[in-house]
Design an enzyme around this catalytic site. Structure first.
Site, PDB file in Angstrom:
ATOM      1  N   LYS B 172     -61.852  16.919  60.512  1.00  0.00           N
ATOM      2  CA  LYS B 172     -60.705  16.377  59.773  1.00  0.00           C
ATOM      3  C   LYS B 172     -59.939  15.384  60.652  1.00  0.00           C
ATOM      4  O   LYS B 172     -59.513  14.320  60.188  1.00  0.00           O
ATOM      5  CB  LYS B 172     -59.776  17.510  59.317  1.00  0.00           C
ATOM      6  CG  LYS B 172     -58.488  17.051  58.610  1.00  0.00           C
ATOM      7  CD  LYS B 172     -58.739  16.444  57.241  1.00  0.00           C
ATOM      8  CE  LYS B 172     -57.496  15.769  56.654  1.00  0.00           C
ATOM      9  NZ  LYS B 172     -56.487  16.686  56.138  1.00  0.00           N
ATOM     10  N   LYS B 240     -48.218  13.010  61.652  1.00  0.00           N
ATOM     11  CA  LYS B 240     -48.523  14.361  62.139  1.00  0.00           C
ATOM     12  C   LYS B 240     -49.999  14.470  62.510  1.00  0.00           C
ATOM     13  O   LYS B 240     -50.359  14.956  63.586  1.00  0.00           O
ATOM     14  CB  LYS B 240     -48.191  15.387  61.043  1.00  0.00           C
ATOM     15  CG  LYS B 240     -48.445  16.828  61.436  1.00  0.00           C
ATOM     16  CD  LYS B 240     -48.822  17.698  60.230  1.00  0.00           C
ATOM     17  CE  LYS B 240     -50.314  17.826  60.092  1.00  0.00           C
ATOM     18  NZ  LYS B 240     -50.796  18.683  59.028  1.00  0.00           N
TER      19      LYS B 240
END
Lengths: 303, 303
Positions: B172, B240
């Site tokens: 990811k 983030k």
């Protein structure tokens, strides 16, 4: 009577392009500094010429396909060059990848001699040239673009008029910016996955299927993970093109931070001796940064 | 008897995911700190819970879908957390996007309590969650991945087991690296084309059809040229995620120069107040660097 074409620059790209035009029925008179290139043109049904003048003087259309801006300046603007011999009304199509500013200068000087000019760089590489399947990005007058339609149809699959003189080169530069940067990103993803102990092939397959997906991931992820870097398009050429990108960005007055970093990574690839490898070999630089070539010997490494 | 699922985190992603699982016939007991999220679960046929313990104690499978690593640590490892109440043999599937290192820690601590753990972050965004069409990248034991198959089939379209604990998060992170970098590259191409006086829409269309082509060029070139930045996936969240990428790269011991630069551009987007816009709004930073927003008022500018 069929359109007669003077074709200057019969190399890796210009060779198959001129052969395709001859095969399509155009009368092609070609010039190149290398004798074997002239012989190949003869074999393809074209007329080899010993001087630029010979290829140009009777041509309706002159096509140039040369390595870089200085060669275009020399061949087109220099002494005994195209503009010295082209008859008024000739259409000059420069298909080299060069600086947009040089294309604008050629167009401007051409117009003083009555020569109409298009910049029409291509992408698709040698295979695209052989298959007549290039993408052609043309800058110049709409009327001249339409006049070149029969020629572009032989050479390319995607043919787009993108704007005024120099616009073709600008779009080609933007293309090389995105292509180079994408290779660098995929290289970083591979190094990151491998160094984390994750099978890069499996990881990249997931990426290829989602928002991270790209033509480069689709075509090159297997060869990159396997470190197969036969060209394709050479690092040396992409290095040249990144010079054009950054030069054109300076001229346009904009900063391209990711483009600049990409250019440095490609410059490093060249400096490290990978100039003759495929541009995907920027991976060699990215892995070398972190000394992770050792992962080849790691038990978890698999191709 | 159907598998009972405890679902913790019923927000933008977890909300539709838990609703889809309830609709597919799973017994879903859900927990969220926000009351309206619980009401939506009730409406979708799930069982709202007032405490984590309630959602977890009878569950065969616990799914967590939380904003960031600290929330996962608190909810799973903290006092009155998942591991305090999950019965031995429970399968914990953390679908949050967090640090790979945290995933490995959760898996390790889970195993001391007899709880099997998968990290299974997703991509595809809110729409993918609603449509049950997410890409799911799972790390952990093959046996546990197979056991989760019925659940993953409801939530996702592309479901891949990419390696051991943490591997899902690593893939990811690689995905977010490539996605963020591609947005930055497309942004630079747009700014470069516009500042050169070339119609960016026409130029990007050529790029999209060749080696520079990508899913982002395909889906986002029109909205980016038009400066439409409704999320989608917010800059704040990509910021983030770039933190996770760089942190994980440090852990793995590799340098990611393009990733680092991309992270800075996204950090700048957030600092300039674009945190709530779509991640494609990194274009605002790139154009701001060169002060070229004026091109909107330029006569040659068209959308």
């Amino acid at each position: 009577m069929s359109t007669s074409i003077g074709f200057i620059g019969l190399g890796i790209m210009g060779g198959p392009m001129s052969a395709n035009l001859a095969a399509a029925g155009f009368a092609v008179a070609g010039y190149d500094v290398h004798r074997p290139a002239l012989d190949r043109l003869t074999a393809a049904g074209g007329q080899p010429c010993a001087r630029i003048a010979e290829a140009v003087v009777d041509a309706d259309v002159v096509i140039t396909m040369l390595p870089d801006s200085p060669q275009v300046e020399e061949v087109v603007l220099g002494e005994e060059g195209v503009l010295d011999y082209a008859k008024p009304g000739t259409l000059l199509i420069d298909m080299s990848t060069i600086r947009p500013e040089t294309s604008r200068r050629v167009a401007s000087l051409g117009s003083t001699r009555g020569v109409r000019v298009l910049d029409a760089p291509v992408s698709g590489g040698q295979q695209g040239a052989i298959d007549g399947a290039l993408s052609i990005m043309a800058g110049g007058d709409e009327r001249d673009f339409r006049a070149a339609g029969g020629i572009f149809d032989v050479l390319g699959k995607t043919v787009v008029h993108v704007g005024p003189h120099g616009a073709g080169q600008t779009v080609k530069a933007a293309n090389q910016l995105v292509v180079g940067g994408t290779y660098a990103l995929v290289a970083e993803a591979i190094v990151f996955l491998e160094a984390s102990g994750v099978d890069a092939s499996a990881g990249l397959e997931v990426l290829a299927g989602g928002l991270a997906g790209s033509r480069i991931l689709e075509l090159k992820r297997k060869t990159m993970v396997a470190r197969e870097f036969q060209p394709g398009f050479r690092i040396d050429l992409h290095h040249k093109d990144m010079g054009i990108v950054l030069d054109a960005a300076r001229t346009a007055g904009v900063a391209l931070p990711v483009g600049a970093l990409t250019a440095q990574l490609i410059a490093a690839a060249r400096a490290q001796g990978y100039g003759d490898l495929d541009h995907s070999a920027v991976l060699r630089v990215v892995e070398g940064l972190s000394g992770v070539r050792a992962w080849f010997g790691h038990p978890g490494f698999s191709v």
